[in-house]
Design a protein around this motif. Structure first.
Motif, mmCIF file in Angstrom:
data_model
loop_
_atom_site.group_PDB
_atom_site.id
_atom_site.type_symbol
_atom_site.label_atom_id
_atom_site.label_comp_id
_atom_site.label_asym_id
_atom_site.label_seq_id
_atom_site.Cartn_x
_atom_site.Cartn_y
_atom_site.Cartn_z
ATOM 1 N N LYS A 42 -1.017 6.219 -6.047
ATOM 2 C CA LYS A 42 -0.222 7.002 -6.987
ATOM 3 C C LYS A 42 1.223 7.097 -6.498
ATOM 4 N N GLY A 43 2.155 6.784 -7.395
ATOM 5 C CA GLY A 43 3.566 6.811 -7.038
ATOM 6 C C GLY A 43 4.098 5.481 -6.531
ATOM 7 N N VAL A 44 3.216 4.503 -6.345
ATOM 8 C CA VAL A 44 3.626 3.184 -5.854
ATOM 9 C C VAL A 44 3.809 2.231 -7.038
ATOM 10 N N THR A 45 4.911 1.507 -7.030
ATOM 11 C CA THR A 45 5.165 0.493 -8.052
ATOM 12 C C THR A 45 5.070 -0.888 -7.420
ATOM 13 N N ILE A 46 4.324 -1.764 -8.061
ATOM 14 C CA ILE A 46 4.134 -3.122 -7.555
ATOM 15 C C ILE A 46 4.674 -4.106 -8.581
ATOM 16 N N GLU A 47 5.622 -4.903 -8.151
ATOM 17 C CA GLU A 47 6.185 -5.928 -9.032
ATOM 18 C C GLU A 47 5.447 -7.244 -8.812
ATOM 19 N N PRO A 98 9.912 -10.143 -5.641
ATOM 20 C CA PRO A 98 8.822 -9.277 -6.100
ATOM 21 C C PRO A 98 7.849 -9.031 -4.960
ATOM 22 N N ASP A 99 6.955 -8.085 -5.129
ATOM 23 C CA ASP A 99 5.945 -7.827 -4.105
ATOM 24 C C ASP A 99 4.938 -8.967 -4.037
ATOM 25 N N VAL A 100 4.498 -9.410 -5.201
ATOM 26 C CA VAL A 100 3.485 -10.466 -5.299
ATOM 27 C C VAL A 100 3.931 -11.459 -6.361
ATOM 28 N N ASP A 331 4.991 -7.593 2.562
ATOM 29 C CA ASP A 331 3.750 -7.134 3.191
ATOM 30 C C ASP A 331 3.773 -5.612 3.247
ATOM 31 N N ASN A 332 3.200 -4.981 2.231
ATOM 32 C CA ASN A 332 3.137 -3.531 2.184
ATOM 33 C C ASN A 332 1.769 -3.119 1.661
ATOM 34 N N LYS A 333 1.499 -1.834 1.652
ATOM 35 C CA LYS A 333 0.185 -1.355 1.246
ATOM 36 C C LYS A 333 -0.150 -1.758 -0.184
ATOM 37 N N GLY A 334 0.843 -1.642 -1.062
ATOM 38 C CA GLY A 334 0.600 -1.982 -2.448
ATOM 39 C C GLY A 334 0.220 -3.442 -2.626
#
Length: 439
Positions: A42-47, A98-100, A331-334
């Motif tokens: 919750k509160g995490v944004t993943i691009e 982006p994250d992924v 490389d992050n939790k999301g």
């Protein structure tokens, strides 16, 4: 694809509206999470960056929504356009990756890993991959002994789609081999039906034709050698495959719009030309993803639209396909949680039920696919196991195998215009491949 060449619809009107909707897709902060510990993100944004639009984009949105509901994360889909590698390179060099990202070319995984642009998958993701995916799919996501990519979407590219009524009217049955295919095409033509819609305007469709002919005619070992450039594109086996293609491509009356029309025809229009309300051709060669686009016409997959395996030119029929691999640019939790989710049959089921999708996840129950045609296609990919042959053009650098107006795409478009130019085409392919591998 990528340029993923199972991605059939690019830049349609549907895509425009869809991308607006996708920009804000994701978890509602009031959602109750799934069974994985509730709102852990919750509160995490993943691009997530991907090439998919149209029907495919809608399918992937269901995956993003399922992840958001499960974790509380907000997801944002960023469209890459056809040239995913170039788009990502620009974002990376601009300091805003982006994250992924979903990479539609296996060769790009090795390129990006070498440059340090993508991150090795975490141990939990790798463990899930080893449990749910055949070794060949793990290997496709590996570079220099490290796993960077998780293949989420696969495709069976060894298919020919046909309009049932056209075959019934001409009194023909699906052929089993190339000789039968040539005969079927001629019979359809004699009966007054244009046999084929060849989407030469999308160069990747022509690479699919070549790869299916080559895989069966030259054999698996030669295919893998050419994929690694261990043999040259001037090898006699390449020239023989081109000569085989010319048996069809040299006959303008076999193609909707003739040779000129075929070279400007895009895949989305080819689907309409075969399965729309005013059909102009009887069949097309296309990956399983075509099913989603057929569903947008008035034809129904499984009755009006059926498939047969790409006709064998040698001892065995080909099983050529491709896939889209998820990679982490951050490389992050999301990112790690999203990759873990993609490794589950739950994530695959979210898209499978919508159609136009095949998962390489062997833990996914085939009942999730919406019809027998897609179930059979998915089963063929899973059953192939480690004998699955990856789309050859996607194994090369994008400059050769995945760039509009260049490399293999352009050489085969030119060959479609002039199917007598076997030697010149082979020499051009060799020159372009060598240049791309050196850059």
């Amino acid at each position: 694809m990528r340029s993923n060449r199972f991605a059939v619809m690019r830049g349609t009107a549907l895509a425009t509206g869809l991308l607006i909707a996708l920009a804000g897709c994701g978890g509602d902060s009031d959602d109750k999470g799934g069974d994985s510990g509730g709102q852990t993100l919750k509160g995490v944004t993943i691009e997530v960056a991907a090439v998919w639009t149209g029907a495919e984009g809608a399918g992937f949105k269901k995956v993003l929504d399922a992840f958001s509901k499960k974790t509380g994360a907000t997801t944002r889909l960023t469209p890459t356009g056809d040239n995913t590698a170039t788009f990502l390179q620009t974002k990376i060099q601009g300091g805003a990756p982006p994250d992924v990202a979903m990479l539609p070319q296996q060769g790009v995984i090795a390129e990006f890993a070498k440059k340090g642009w993508i991150k090795e998958l975490g141990p939990e993701v790798q463990a899930a991959a080893k449990q749910n995916f055949s070794k060949v799919w793990q290997d496709f996501g590996t570079a220099d002994g490290k796993m960077y990519g998780l293949y989420f979407k696969a495709g069976n590219k060894s298919l020919v789609w046909y309009r049932t009524k056209a075959f019934q009217d001409a009194g023909v049955q699906p052929p089993a081999d190339w000789a039968g295919f040539v005969k079927t095409v001629q019979t359809l033509s004699d009966a007054g039906s244009t046999p084929l819609a060849i989407a030469g305007g999308d160069g990747w469709t022509l690479t699919d034709w070549f790869e299916n002919v080559y895989a069966s005619q030259a054999g698996v070992e030669k295919y893998r050698q050419l994929s690694k450039h261990e043999i040259k594109w001037t090898d006699p086996s390449v020239k023989q495959a081109l000569k085989t293609l010319a048996e069809i491509w040299s006959k303008p009356n076999y193609m909707a719009g003739g040779a000129a029309g075929a070279n400007s025809l895009l895949m989305d229009k080819a689907v309409t030309d075969v399965f729309g309300s005013e059909p102009k051709a009887a069949m097309l060669s296309g990956a399983d993803v075509v099913s989603a686009n057929i569903s947008e016409t008035k034809s129904k997959v499984g009755t009006d639209a059926l498939t047969f395996p790409f006709p064998k030119t040698g001892a065995k029929p080909p099983l050529v396909g491709a896939g889209d691999a998820a990679v982490m640019l951050k490389d992050n939790k999301g990112s790690q949680e999203f990759m873990k989710f993609l490794a589950t049959p739950e994530a695959a089921a979210a898209w499978a039920k919508a159609g136009g999708y095949i998962s390489p996840n062997k833990a996914l129950d085939l009942s999730n696919y919406p019809d027998d045609v897609q179930r059979a296609s998915a089963k063929a990919v899973i059953d192939a196991g480690d004998d699955f042959l990856f789309d050859m053009s996607d194994l090369y650098p994008a400059a050769f195998g995945g760039t509009k107006g260049a490399g293999e795409w352009k050489r085969l478009q030119d060959f479609l215009k002039n199917p007598s130019s076997v030697d010149a085409t082979a020499a051009g392919l060799e020159s372009d491949a060598t240049k791309a591998l050196k850059s």
